[in-house]
Design a protein around this motif. Structure first.
Motif, short mmCIF file in Angstrom:
data_model
loop_
_atom_site.label_atom_id
_atom_site.label_comp_id
_atom_site.label_asym_id
_atom_site.label_seq_id
_atom_site.Cartn_x
_atom_site.Cartn_y
_atom_site.Cartn_z
N VAL A 1 7.93 37.83 47.31
CA VAL A 1 8.55 38.21 48.59
C VAL A 1 7.69 37.77 49.77
N GLN A 2 6.67 36.95 49.51
CA GLN A 2 5.76 36.56 50.58
C GLN A 2 6.14 35.24 51.23
N SER A 3 7.06 34.51 50.61
CA SER A 3 7.50 33.24 51.21
C SER A 3 8.91 32.95 50.74
N LEU A 4 9.61 32.14 51.53
CA LEU A 4 10.99 31.78 51.19
C LEU A 4 11.04 30.97 49.90
N SER A 5 10.07 30.07 49.71
CA SER A 5 10.06 29.24 48.50
C SER A 5 9.88 30.09 47.25
#
Length: 814
Positions: free
Chosen positions: A385-389
């Motif tokens: 949940v820390q980046s879109l990728s």
């Protein structure tokens, strides 16, 4: 079309709420556990890969005899001055393809005090503060150290920070601890002092990545490292040949230290890629415990097991739901729906349900990570949940799970004949051999194998905890007195208190690594290699309760050697003695590779006695030849060893801290309990046992949900039969036996299949232990029986529910 499929899928989920909720729960548990395992695997495989140009960073490992050391000795070892400490580094820099060479040691390393240190900070306008630091690196190659690891500098610069002869570089977390969150405005012109040397604070760096084989809070740059060696790191150019550089390194070592050419025990040095260090095995003097790739595989397999059980659950539930949707599917086919359309309809339902479970899975993962970190002693974060990728990767994973889960039901149900669907034909005798039964056996095979392995791992750990090691481990406290003079003063003070009746010193099992030595009978040419050499005094022998035969403190010389059975057997064969007692009083030579002050090699001792089985090392290792030197007046003190009464523990430790602080004022007290130190030897195994237990419970919950669907499906297929049998006079017990026998057979088949696989796996794991439990077949049968109880219990509940209905209702069933 896709919008239509999703709308219909949503309506079907709402129509069959019970099945949808069971599926949702199973998918949420399964996906969250799989994601947790993936986080662990990614974390383990990412060690030391965060450094820029990590694939060009190498550590120099040194091999002597059969031992490999992570540390490289200086020229002249302990006697090396600051210039001699840099001779090897300077020689390595001349090698073609080598861009940088740096070295450091650590206060928590095995070659230093292995003890926390006090760093004194003089804040302007206030008294001097003491900060206890457990992890401090000391380096005399500051600029090269930065060039290799390239930490992000938050304060200062490379030129002004890493080139000073004396300097302190703090991690960001340490700067916040010393100066608060606004450390930027307070750090200028600050100075740390250690061992009467001042270290101006010149830089703050970002060092919050835990995935490295060495960690630190402070780096002290100093012209001279207070040790006999250091950890040496290379950065090679992209075009450099590792093979050529390795050859050149050994050539340079021979030029700098010519004596190694004549030593047959010198096996050379080699470069190890930094990203490979975490999973290195049997390398001595590592700064942190090594990982074990075996456990990455184990957790990966457990994750696949849970995911497989989750997928088979969905398939079983979908097939069970099919018994109530045959007319719907038939009517859609009559109205002209193609098989592809019906297939996509069922796949849409699976993907939609997985999509709904995704936020729930991420929430459950977020809640579970702190407990996982506590069990595994990690600091994982929910990277998904820390980046879109990362989130898109999880979304893709979820969709794939949905496709796999829904593929078989979609193909099965879309391929049914229209007449069979309208007539409610169930497939007759072929149903007995349907794929869902194979999946049931597959599911319970995995469950029985996982459960059996979990039980056996815990039995092995229980065996370790209760194994007689040949010495007392309960209530034993150890600590480092720093010097022999401190030891004597601390001992004299503590003996004034009734709580401390026995205090000794020596090397500590589970905490101290034995010194490996060669040995022989004096005057003989036959040399025995690599015996463990342990050093202690007679008081330590008493504290540990070691039983030594044929000698006592009163009759022993100042220095005496005690042999264990393995070393005694070697020497006994050498002199052709029938009885080991013939060795008593004989002189033996140890440390034959080291030259003493008189110019000769080795140290001579007298054999004074024997010990039986003494497990001073891990139970993974077979008891090897061991020489125990007992010294009445030791020159060197390793660890203080004392017995503490459990009933007076708090009072005793308070006295100990007070006495230690009064005598040793520049180093904080670090107490270790021997029992905990021994448990530390099996830290990874204990973590695996704990985690596999919890994951097994989750697997059982998921499998039980699937079993509920299977039993509901089979009972629904035979509802009319149950009604007829009741009319004909069958009792509820007879109906239970009728419907349970198939599950009894399937669980039996699963037990038979699971046993050899689980047996091979657990035996392979146990092969790491020289002392281990026996694997009995009853463990697998017991696990199978527990699974059978669960299966039958679920079937009974479903059967009773149907059997208690009025025959008039059951006879009308489809």
């Amino acid at each position: 079309m896709y919008r239509s499929h999703l709308i219909l899928a949503w309506r079907n989920l709402l129509k069959h709420k019970a099945y949808a909720l069971i599926n949702l729960l199973g998918l949420t548990l399964g996906i969250s556990c799989s994601l947790l395992v993936l986080l662990y695997i990614f974390d383990e495989l990412s060690y030391d890969k965060h450094f820029p140009d990590a694939d060009q960073i190498y550590r120099l490992n040194y091999q002597y005899k059969n031992e490999i050391y992570a540390i490289t000795g200086f020229v002249n070892w302990w006697d090396a001055d600051k210039d001699e400490q840099l001779l090897k580094v300077a020689a390595f820099k001349e090698i073609k393809g080598v861009e940088s060479v740096a070295q450091f040691n650590a206060t928590h390393g095995a070659t230093m005090e292995k003890q926390p240190v006090y760093l004194n900070l003089q804040k302007s306008g206030s008294k001097e503060e003491k900060f206890t630091e457990k992890e401090v690196l000391l380096s005399n190659t500051g600029e090269d150290l930065y060039d290799i690891f390239q930490w992000e500098i938050l304060y200062g610069s490379k030129e002004n920070s890493f080139s000073k002869p004396y300097a302190a570089i703090l991690s960001r977390a340490t700067a916040e601890r010393y100066f608060g969150e606004n450390w930027n405005s307070k750090i200028r012109d600050q100075t740390l002092s250690w061992k009467e040397k001042d270290y101006p604070v010149t830089a703050v760096i970002e060092n919050d990545d835990n995935n490295t084989h060495f960690s630190f809070d402070v780096i002290l740059l100093t012209p001279e490292i207070p040790s006999w060696g250091a950890y040496v790191y290379f950065q090679l150019s992209p075009s450099a040949s590792l093979h050529d550089v390795s050859i050149a390194v050994n050539e340079q070592l021979e030029l700098v230290e010519p004596s190694i050419q004549d030593d047959p025990d010198e096996k050379g040095s080699y470069l190890q890629e930094v990203s490979d260090i975490h999973f290195s095995d049997n390398i001595l003097f590592e700064l942190s415990p090594s990982g074990d790739i075996q456990y990455v595989y184990i957790f990966g397999v457990i994750g696949l097991i849970i995911l497989s059980i989750t997928v088979t659950n969905y398939i079983n539930l979908s097939v069970a739901l099919y018994s109530r949707r045959k007319s719907e599917i038939g009517m859609r086919k009559v109205m002209g729906a193609a098989r592809v359309s019906i297939t996509w309809q069922f796949l849409s339902e699976a993907i939609l349900l997985c999509a709904i479970s995704l936020p729930l899975s991420l929430l459950l993962l977020e809640l579970g990570i702190p407990y996982f970190n506590q069990i595994m002693d990690l600091e994982l974060e929910n990277q998904f949940v820390q980046s879109l990728s990362s989130f898109m990767l999880v979304l893709l994973f979820t969709i794939i799970v949905g496709l796999i889960s829904g593929l078989y039901p979609a193909l099965l149900l879309s391929g049914k004949n229209v007449l069979d669907l309208i007539r409610n034909q169930t497939g007759g005798i072929k149903e007995r051999f349907a794929l869902r039964r194979v999946m049931f056996v597959f599911q319970f095979t995995l469950l029985i194998a996982l459960g059996s392995a979990t039980i056996l791992v815990n039995r092995q750990l229980n065996f370790i905890n209760h194994k007689n090691l040949g010495f007392r481990k309960e209530g034993i406290v150890t600590f480092n007195p720093i010097s022999s003079s401190n030891y004597q003063r601390i001992k004299n003070r503590l003996l004034r208190y009734p709580q401390f009746s026995q205090i000794g010193q020596g090397m500590v099992p589970g905490l101290e690594m034995s010194d490996n030595t060669s040995y022989k009978i004096s005057g003989s040419e036959t040399v025995h290699d690599n015996a463990g050499f342990w050093d202690m005094d007679w008081d330590a022998v008493k504290v540990l309760g070691i039983d030594i035969s044929d000698i006592s403190e009163e009759t022993a010389p100042d220095e005496v050697i005690i042999l264990n059975q393995a070393s005694a057997s070697n020497l006994q064969q050498q002199i052709g003695a029938e009885d080991k007692n013939e060795l008593l009083g004989r002189s033996i030579m140890t440390h034959l590779e080291y030259q003493n002050e008189e110019g000769s090699y080795g140290k001579e001792y007298v054999v004074g006695g024997f010990v039986e089985e003494l497990h001073l090392l891990s139970l993974k290792e077979k008891i090897s030849p061991m020489l125990i030197k007992i010294d009445k007046t030791p020159d060197m003190v390793y660890w203080v060893i004392l017995k503490v009464d459990a009933e007076q523990l708090s009072e005793s430790l308070a006295i100990l801290r007070e006495v230690y602080a009064d005598i040793v004022q520049d180093t904080p007290l670090e107490i270790s309990f021997l029992e905990n130190s021994l448990q530390h030897l099996y830290e990874q195994e204990q973590r695996v046992a704990s985690l596999s237990f919890y994951l097994s419970i989750i697997a059982v919950v998921i499998a039980t949900l699937g079993l509920m669907s299977m039993s509901a499906y089979l009972v629904s297929l035979r509802t009319r039969e149950i009604g007829i049998r009741k009319v004909m006079g069958a009792s509820v017990l007879e109906l239970l036996m009728l419907l349970s026998k198939e599950f009894i057979f399937l669980v039996g088949v699963a037990t038979v299949i699971a046993t050899p696989f689980a047996y091979i796996f657990i035996n392979r794991w146990l092969s790491d232990f020289a002392y281990r439990i026996d694997v009995n077949i009853w463990i697998f049968l017991f696990t199978g029986f527990i699974c059978l109880i669960v299966a039958v219990a679920v079937v009974i509940l479903q059967t009773i529910k149907t059997a208690n209905k009025k025959p008039a209702i059951t006879l009308k069933a489809d």
